[in-house]
Design an enzyme around this catalytic site. Structure first.
Site, PDB file in Angstrom:
ATOM      1  CE  LYS A 105      -4.219  -1.838   0.577  1.00 47.25           C
ATOM      2  NZ  LYS A 105      -5.395  -1.529  -0.208  1.00 47.25           N
ATOM      3  CG  ASP A 125      -4.040  -0.099  -3.790  1.00 46.82           C
ATOM      4  OD1 ASP A 125      -4.318   0.903  -4.479  1.00 46.82           O
ATOM      5  OD2 ASP A 125      -4.908  -0.767  -3.184  1.00 46.82           O
ATOM      6  CD  GLU A 179      -5.027  -2.909  -6.177  1.00 48.26           C
ATOM      7  OE1 GLU A 179      -5.804  -2.297  -5.421  1.00 48.26           O
ATOM      8  OE2 GLU A 179      -4.578  -4.031  -5.916  1.00 48.26           O
ATOM      9  CG  ASP A 214      -9.448  -1.566  -5.861  1.00 48.54           C
ATOM     10  OD1 ASP A 214     -10.577  -2.057  -5.933  1.00 48.54           O
ATOM     11  OD2 ASP A 214      -8.792  -1.539  -4.798  1.00 48.54           O
ATOM     12  CE  LYS A 222     -11.267  -3.536  -2.883  1.00 46.29           C
ATOM     13  NZ  LYS A 222     -11.032  -2.094  -2.926  1.00 46.29           N
TER      14      LYS A 222
HETATM   15 MG    MG Z   1      -6.886  -1.101  -4.117  1.00 44.60          MG
END
Ligand code: MG
Length: 269
Positions: free
Chosen positions: A129, A154, A183, A205, A227
């Site tokens: 992240k 991400d 992402e 995303d 998701k």
């Molecule tokens: Mg993401």
């Protein structure tokens, strides 16, 4: 349909991403009894940071017949859950085993020792992240690449095109090849995303909400992040097939029940 619910809250043990607010994360477990009396369970875990409405409002609306897109996904999961329970099948029997990525959401919580352990446990892909401290993140990308990991970054669209450009241009030569995809590098806009693909492959995303699906003939991304907690699995697969993109399934960092359903979807696909 008969719906009962049980609220819960989760306490993150570390920072989840650059967008997550501090404090407890609220969600609700659903028990759904269908017309035939079969019972299935599912999770509903809104992320206000990503535009989801509070679960209380979503359930209130449901009483008057308005079902949010997110609740529809939970009901779909509950229907699948009920079907599995009727057949006395475990969700792990629904498909083939899949590989997961090792997740780093908080750089301060990771050490080289932990990464070595991850490698020994069989992880070959690490998701980082990013969007917090470019210098530290670039250093981590370099370490991961040297260790042989494939890397998923991400940014949660937290920065701008120029932040992303600066990040990519600061990466040491040869490291880019270890990045599987990035992402949500910055807020979605077809032209600039497509332009950014000169460095790496991109994954769509949370920025998916900005895509005008009827108008897109060519994707400006390479991977669609699915998701199941808030996106119709069928629709996502159809769109990816049409545009020739790959799909990566992720949980919503929700209740373990929701995580299991996402894993089941990944295995099934
Ligand atoms: Mg993401």
């Amino acid at each position: 349909m008969e719906l009962s619910f049980y609220p819960y809250s989760l306490k993150p043990v570390h920072k989840l991403n650059t967008t997550a607010r501090q404090g407890l994360r609220e969600g609700v477990l659903l028990k759904v009894k269908n017309k035939t009396g079969a019972i299935g369970y599912a999770d509903l875990h809104p992320w206000a940071e990503f535009g989801d409405r509070p679960w209380v409002e979503q359930l209130q609306d449901c009483q008057s017949g308005r079902i949010s897109e997110q609740l529809a996904c939970s009901l779909e999961a509950a229907a699948w859950d009920a079907q599995l329970r009727l057949q006395k099948r475990h969700i792990f029997e629904e498909g083939l085993p899949v590989e997961n990525n090792f997740l780093i959401s908080d750089l301060s919580a990771v050490s080289e020792e932990k990464l070595k352990q991850a490698w020994q446990s069989g992880y070959r892909v690490v998701k980082l992240k990013a969007g917090h401290s470019a210098i530290e993140e670039i250093r981590m990308v370099q370490i991961l690449a040297e260790m042989g990991f494939q890397i998923r970054l991400d940014f949660n669209a937290a920065g701008t095109w120029s932040d992303f450009q600066a990040f990519m241009e600061a990466l040491p030569a040869g490291v880019c090849g270890a990045i599987e995809y990035v992402e949500d590098p910055f807020p979605y806009e077809w032209e600039s995303w497509n332009e950014a693909r000169r460095w790496v492959r991109l994954a769509l995303d949370n920025e998916v909400t900005k895509v005008k699906w009827d108008e897109v003939l060519v994707a400006a991304w390479d991977v669609l992040i699915l998701k199941p907690a808030k996106m119709s699995v069928e629709k996502a697969v159809q769109r990816s097939e049409k545009l020739g993109t790959l799909v990566a399934v992720t949980s919503y960092m929700d209740h373990p029940l929701g995580v299991m359903h996402a894993l089941g979807v990944a295995m099934k696909l």
